[in-house]
Design a protein around this motif. Structure first.
Motif, short mmCIF file in Angstrom:
data_model
loop_
_atom_site.label_atom_id
_atom_site.label_comp_id
_atom_site.label_asym_id
_atom_site.label_seq_id
_atom_site.Cartn_x
_atom_site.Cartn_y
_atom_site.Cartn_z
N VAL A 258 25.69 -5.79 40.51
CA VAL A 258 24.54 -5.11 39.92
C VAL A 258 23.29 -5.45 40.72
O VAL A 258 23.21 -6.51 41.35
CB VAL A 258 24.34 -5.51 38.44
N LEU A 259 22.32 -4.54 40.69
CA LEU A 259 21.06 -4.74 41.40
C LEU A 259 19.98 -5.11 40.39
O LEU A 259 19.79 -4.41 39.38
CB LEU A 259 20.66 -3.45 42.13
N VAL A 260 19.28 -6.21 40.64
CA VAL A 260 18.22 -6.70 39.76
C VAL A 260 16.87 -6.37 40.39
O VAL A 260 16.55 -6.81 41.50
CB VAL A 260 18.32 -8.22 39.54
N ASP A 261 16.07 -5.57 39.70
CA ASP A 261 14.77 -5.14 40.21
C ASP A 261 13.67 -5.56 39.23
O ASP A 261 13.51 -4.96 38.16
CB ASP A 261 14.76 -3.62 40.39
N VAL A 262 12.93 -6.61 39.59
CA VAL A 262 11.84 -7.10 38.75
C VAL A 262 10.60 -6.25 38.93
O VAL A 262 9.76 -6.14 38.04
CB VAL A 262 11.52 -8.58 39.08
N GLN A 268 14.37 -7.26 45.47
CA GLN A 268 15.54 -7.01 44.64
C GLN A 268 16.64 -8.01 44.98
O GLN A 268 16.75 -8.49 46.11
CB GLN A 268 16.05 -5.59 44.87
N THR A 269 17.43 -8.36 43.98
CA THR A 269 18.55 -9.27 44.22
C THR A 269 19.83 -8.64 43.67
O THR A 269 19.79 -7.72 42.86
CB THR A 269 18.32 -10.63 43.53
N ALA A 290 13.38 -7.29 33.81
CA ALA A 290 13.82 -6.58 35.01
C ALA A 290 14.68 -5.39 34.63
O ALA A 290 15.22 -5.33 33.51
CB ALA A 290 14.61 -7.52 35.93
N THR A 291 14.79 -4.45 35.55
CA THR A 291 15.74 -3.34 35.40
C THR A 291 16.98 -3.70 36.20
O THR A 291 16.89 -4.12 37.36
CB THR A 291 15.14 -2.03 35.92
N ILE A 292 18.14 -3.56 35.58
CA ILE A 292 19.40 -3.92 36.25
C ILE A 292 20.30 -2.69 36.27
O ILE A 292 20.56 -2.07 35.23
CB ILE A 292 20.08 -5.10 35.55
N THR A 293 20.75 -2.37 37.47
CA THR A 293 21.50 -1.13 37.70
C THR A 293 22.86 -1.43 38.34
O THR A 293 22.98 -2.33 39.17
CB THR A 293 20.70 -0.20 38.64
#
Length: 313
Positions: A258-262, A268-269, A290-293
């Motif tokens: 998953v991609l973590v976008d604060v 992004q991590t 954060a939004t996690i995709t």
């Protein structure tokens, strides 16, 4: 997908068994309201619903897995088009939210094909329900206390509460045209869910052993967590958590990344199998940070707030 919910008691009696032909009719199964599984509507809302289903009702009557060898799963042939229509409808209905693709396929193959005549009541308000339906063709009217409340057409599903509760129907569903529906009975659903739950508990416990957060827990504690956890699949691009929303669920990654976008100036991590996220909002009560995709296909192990607080809080 309609949810005319359990039912107001207007008449007694239960639905007649469905036959895979025109002769079954008038008093068939459940109708219910729009509680779709759509993770676009609010991913954590659908998960919360799934946990409520798990806690409150599916097993209220109990399923003895010791008798599962005596249960013969139905395998009713479907065309590719019929299979796709059913699987799409199941995946959009909240009571199937935590099922794997294999489980959904088992439900699909177990569904009977039923012809309904124009004017028939496939569900009658006040009667106990036993079946869930997906509409292949035809149109239906939903009637509550003699008043029309909505229409149902191709691809819609209804009657799901009959799989969960032994309760009267809350609405009548009448065929406006000749129609064909697929039906799933309560016994088949309960055995399929019970078997799925047993299999998943074993699989989940194995996966939990690789989560660093749980490394210090005893086997007994891991067993309790594995029984409480549900698996939820996501596809590439699905938003699992949206920044600023209320946190309701804690996640551990079983498969995928998953991609973590604060946001703002932060980079992004990426998180992968064995890693976890979502605990901060449950502990602090603050909105998601954060939004996690999902990146590609992802399978997550989830605990809702109640389970998280009692087992890990």
């Amino acid at each position: 997908h309609i949810d005319c919910m359990g039912c107001c008691q207007s008449s007694t009696g239960s639905e007649a068994p469905l036959n895979s032909n025109k002769e079954n009719s008038s008093s068939n199964s459940g109708s219910e309201n729009d509680n779709r599984r759509s993770n676009k509507k609010g991913a954590e809302d659908k998960i919360e619903l799934a946990f409520k289903v798990k806690r409150g009702n599916v097993f209220t009557e109990g399923v003895d897995l010791g008798t599962r060898d005596a249960y013969v799963q139905k395998n009713i042939p479907k065309t590719p088009q019929q299979s796709t229509l059913i699987l799409t409808a199941l995946s959009q209905n909240y009571i199937f939210a935590s099922l794997t693709e294999r489980d959904l396929h088992s439900c699909m193959t177990s569904m009977e094909i039923v012809e309904i005549s124009k004017g028939e009541n496939i569900i009658t308000q006040g009667q106990e329900g036993e079946y869930f339906f997906v509409v292949e063709s035809g149109n239906f009217t939903v009637i509550v206390d003699g008043k029309t409340v909505s229409q149902i057409g191709e691809g819609s599903s209804f009657g799901e509460l009959a799989l969960l509760y032994n309760a009267p129907r809350q609405a009548t569903v009448r065929a406006d045209t000749a129609a064909v529906v697929f039906s799933l009975d309560r016994e088949s659903y309960r055995f399929l869910i019970a078997q799925s739950s047993f299999d998943k508990t074993v699989e989940i416990k194995r996966a939990l052993n690789s989560c660093p957060l749980l490394a210090e827990l005893t086997d007994e504690q891991l067993e309790k967590i594995s029984e409480a956890v549900e698996l939820f699949p996501y596809n590439a691009g699905d938003i699992i958590i949206k920044k600023g929303t209320e946190g309701k669920v804690f996640y551990m990654i079983k498969e995928g990344t998953v991609l973590v976008d604060v946001g703002e100036q932060f980079s992004q991590t990426t998180l992968g199998p064995g890693e976890y996220f979502g605990e901060r909002a449950l502990i602090t009560g603050e909105p998601r940070a954060a939004t996690i995709t999902a990146q590609g296909k992802v399978l997550l192990m989830a605990l809702d707030r109640d389970a998280f607080n009692s087992l890990l809080g």
